[in-house]
Design a protein around this motif. Structure first.
Motif, PDB file in Angstrom:
ATOM      1  N   TRP A  67       0.861  -1.132  -0.061  1.00 34.01           N
ATOM      2  CA  TRP A  67       0.240   0.065   0.073  1.00 34.01           C
ATOM      3  C   TRP A  67       0.911   1.439   0.023  1.00 34.01           C
ATOM      4  O   TRP A  67       1.979   1.404   0.779  1.00 34.01           O
ATOM      5  CB  TRP A  67      -0.883   0.095   1.196  1.00 34.01           C
ATOM      6  N   GLY A  68       0.375   2.234  -0.628  1.00 40.93           N
ATOM      7  CA  GLY A  68       0.866   3.521  -0.617  1.00 40.93           C
ATOM      8  C   GLY A  68       0.309   4.428   0.397  1.00 40.93           C
ATOM      9  O   GLY A  68      -0.773   4.000   1.082  1.00 40.93           O
ATOM     10  N   PRO A  69       1.019   5.416   0.697  1.00 39.83           N
ATOM     11  CA  PRO A  69       0.477   6.293   1.950  1.00 39.83           C
ATOM     12  C   PRO A  69      -0.708   7.160   1.802  1.00 39.83           C
ATOM     13  O   PRO A  69      -1.479   7.422   2.419  1.00 39.83           O
ATOM     14  CB  PRO A  69       1.612   7.236   2.292  1.00 39.83           C
ATOM     15  N   GLY A  70      -0.958   7.250   0.490  1.00 43.76           N
ATOM     16  CA  GLY A  70      -2.159   7.900  -0.066  1.00 43.76           C
ATOM     17  C   GLY A  70      -1.852   9.352  -0.302  1.00 43.76           C
ATOM     18  O   GLY A  70      -0.926   9.990  -0.184  1.00 43.76           O
ATOM     19  N   THR A  71      -2.828   9.896  -1.166  1.00 45.87           N
ATOM     20  CA  THR A  71      -3.006  11.452  -1.766  1.00 45.87           C
ATOM     21  C   THR A  71      -4.445  11.785  -1.466  1.00 45.87           C
ATOM     22  O   THR A  71      -5.064  11.189  -1.674  1.00 45.87           O
ATOM     23  CB  THR A  71      -2.475  11.522  -3.102  1.00 45.87           C
ATOM     24  N   GLN A  72      -4.276  12.898  -0.910  1.00 45.79           N
ATOM     25  CA  GLN A  72      -5.609  13.594  -0.554  1.00 45.79           C
ATOM     26  C   GLN A  72      -6.274  14.302  -1.631  1.00 45.79           C
ATOM     27  O   GLN A  72      -5.699  15.126  -2.431  1.00 45.79           O
ATOM     28  CB  GLN A  72      -5.528  14.623   0.590  1.00 45.79           C
ATOM     29  N   VAL A  73      -7.707  13.982  -1.980  1.00 45.64           N
ATOM     30  CA  VAL A  73      -8.361  14.530  -3.084  1.00 45.64           C
ATOM     31  C   VAL A  73      -9.478  15.304  -2.247  1.00 45.64           C
ATOM     32  O   VAL A  73     -10.289  14.592  -1.348  1.00 45.64           O
ATOM     33  CB  VAL A  73      -8.770  13.491  -3.822  1.00 45.64           C
TER      34      VAL A  73
END
Length: 125
Positions: free
Chosen positions: A115-121
């Motif tokens: 898993w990646g850490p994520g990006t906020q949308v």
């Protein structure tokens, strides 16, 4: 071990578009099923889209079908999510994920290994 890092998130107005990218390192992604999930504040993680190892097969959550497109470039070790016609309900942290296991086009996060850490949308109305 596979390292995944997302980018491309941000603030967009309703009806706008964003393109998310996920850069993979540590292993060639050509043998990995890859997917996007998202998690909104106070909600459980939600399946968005999945793509097969070669890119020949895809599957989408009903909530994004016809608006989002998942794609990959195995030569560049990259995964993408083109998001059109965004609405405030799409606001979430978007995470890319991958698995080498032969689960098919899995829609459960429990079946993914990396898993990646994520990006906020954030979509404003």
């Amino acid at each position: 071990q596979v390292r995944l890092v997302e980018s491309g998130g941000g603030l967009v107005q309703a009806a706008g578009s964003l393109r998310l990218s996920c850069a993979a390192s540590g292993r060639a992604i050509s043998t990995l099923t890859m997917a996007w999930f998202r998690q909104a504040p106070g909600k459980e993680i939600e399946f968005v889209a999945v793509i097969s190892e070669t890119g020949g097969s895809t599957n989408y959550a009903d909530s994004v079908k016809g608006r989002f497109t998942i794609s990959r470039d195995n030569a560049k070790n990259m995964l993408y999510l083109q998001m059109n016609s965004l609405n405030p309900e799409d606001t979430a942290v978007y995470r890319c994920t991958a698995t080498p296991k032969a689960w098919g086009l899995a829609r459960s996060g429990a079946l993914y290994d990396y898993w990646g850490p994520g990006t906020q949308v954030t979509v404003s109305s």
